[in-house]
Structures are given as C-alpha cells and as structure tokens.
Design an enzyme around this catalytic site. Sequence first.
Site, PDB file in Angstrom:
ATOM      1  N   SER A 124       0.822  -1.200   0.000  1.00  0.00           N
ATOM      2  CA  SER A 124       0.000   0.000   0.000  1.00  0.00           C
ATOM      3  C   SER A 124       0.862   1.259   0.000  1.00  0.00           C
ATOM      4  O   SER A 124       1.564   1.530  -0.955  1.00  0.00           O
ATOM      5  CB  SER A 124      -0.970  -0.031   1.185  1.00  0.00           C
ATOM      6  OG  SER A 124      -2.092   0.770   0.923  1.00  0.00           O
ATOM      7  N   LYS A 176     -20.849  17.015   9.614  1.00  0.00           N
ATOM      8  CA  LYS A 176     -19.821  17.288  10.617  1.00  0.00           C
ATOM      9  C   LYS A 176     -19.581  16.077  11.521  1.00  0.00           C
ATOM     10  O   LYS A 176     -18.460  15.842  11.981  1.00  0.00           O
ATOM     11  CB  LYS A 176     -20.206  18.507  11.469  1.00  0.00           C
ATOM     12  CG  LYS A 176     -19.091  18.983  12.388  1.00  0.00           C
ATOM     13  CD  LYS A 176     -17.874  19.389  11.579  1.00  0.00           C
ATOM     14  CE  LYS A 176     -16.726  19.852  12.485  1.00  0.00           C
ATOM     15  NZ  LYS A 176     -15.518  20.156  11.712  1.00  0.00           N
TER      16      LYS A 176
END
Length: 298
Positions: A124, A176
């Site tokens: 990765s 949020k």
Amino acid sequence: MEKTTHNKFSQRHPLIFGFMMIITAVVIFMMAMAVFNFLFFSEQSKMRGKQVIGVVKVNGLITDSRDIVDWISELKRKDHIRGVVIRVNSPGGVVAPSQEIYAAVRDLALEKTVVVSMGAMATSGGYYLSSPAHKIVANPGTLTANIGVKATLTNMQELMRKIGIEDQAIYSSEYKDAGTVTRPMTDREKAYFQEIMDDLHEQFVLDVAAGRNMDVETVASLADGRAMTGRQALNNGLVDKLGGMNDAVDLVRELAEIKDQVFLLEGPEQKTSLLRRIVGEFSLRQEIFGPGWVFSYE
C-alpha cells in the site's frame, strides 16, 4: 621568580595543584581520543577513498513523514552522494505522509540514481512511496502492491448503550459528525465517504502510473487491494528485479557507474520510542481525521 612562585603554590596547596594536574591530564587525553576517533573511526574517515551511497530507511507504519523527508533532502543536497537506496519495510500508513515521501523520492530521482530495496513488506503506502524510484528490487517472498485505500469506521452505539453512555454533541451541519462511533452511518454519509475513497484511490493509481511509467489502465487493473509476492509483482511489472539489499546496492553502482568501493550512509535515526509511536498514532487519528475514522494506504 616564576619557578619560586610555582614551587610556593604547589607546596602551599598540594591538593589543589594535584587536582588541577589531573584535570589537565584528563582534558589532554579526551582531546587526543577525539582526534583519534575522528581520524580512524568517524564517518568522514570511513568514507575516505570510497564512493558514498545514501540509504533511506522506511520502517513500520507511516504516520509522519518529517524525519524521512528531511533525510532525503539532506542526501539530495550532498554532492558526494552518487546514488540512494530506499530500504522499505512498511505496511503503509496515513495518506498524506505517504504522499509527502513519494514526492521527496520523485524529486530525488531527478538528480540522483534511486533504487528501492523491499524487505519483508512494502504494501500500500509502502509501495506507493517506492514507485518513483528508477528501479525496484524485491525479494521473491516480499509482500507488496496492495494498491488501495481503506477507511476505518467503527460503530459503538450498542456498547455505549449497555454502559450508559449517550452522545449529546451538537453539530453545525449534516456531515460534521459523519463517521461518528455513536450511531450507524446514513446512506448519504456512506455515499459521501465513498466519494472521498474513490478520489484518494484515483490519486494513488495516477501517481503509481506516473512513477512507474505505466499505463493508467494497467495500474488500475492491478489496484484492487490485492497483495502480491515479489515474484508476482515482477510478473505484473510492479517491480524490476528480484533480490535483497546487496542486489539493490549493486544496481545503484551499475546505474551510477560506480566502480570504487562504496560506503553506505544510513538514516534517518530512529528517535521515537514504541510507546510514543502508539500514542502519536492514536492522537493523529483523533485530531486530524476525527473520532472513529481515518483514511490510510494500508
């Protein structure tokens, strides 16, 4: 007159005079040892008459790029550094630091010969930062590739109910508190996170394609999150050669046309304790990415 004064002082204060003589002897000895170490055991002395190859060590989970990027920049500035080996033993890590190291390796490769040596693992983000090197060397059993992005999202609502904890936070807007641990995600939040994941994944694919000089479509076909052995990665064009650290050093020598003996200048120094790394990673996840989720190349 000087001799008389000297004799008077040594005779009148024998203890002080003796102590001063011991200190003088110690200082002279320490200075002599410093000169000896510099001439025979210092880094400069070891490099004398040899060509220098820099080594950048990338170990463990990538959560902060500062030390590695600073060391790469230092090697880049040193004119006597003929080439650099990036030694990677990493499962990846947080997106932005991986991108910062990628950029540093890419810029370094514009000025010096750069070869990656993959150890046990370079998956990765570990593969991502390796891709701009001129060549990549992996062991046949190295685990690498694993091109993809992961977000860790945790739902602890039921556990919190059982222990009597209730979320009463107030948020200014719809997204949020997206990814909060206190409730399941809505369909709109899942779509929102998927858009972020898709964009980060596209950045990963485009950067690897640019670094490896491969077609974007070819990299995209390999970027399904699968890990590969070094031998499989070689067959898929993700690495260039099978071998270990010594093979990577030899490849730098070949590409940089170094015929003399070489000295390996390694860095950066590992300064952080295991406890501080654990605490730092937890703080990074909470402060930058918010409670319950983090995007990472791992």
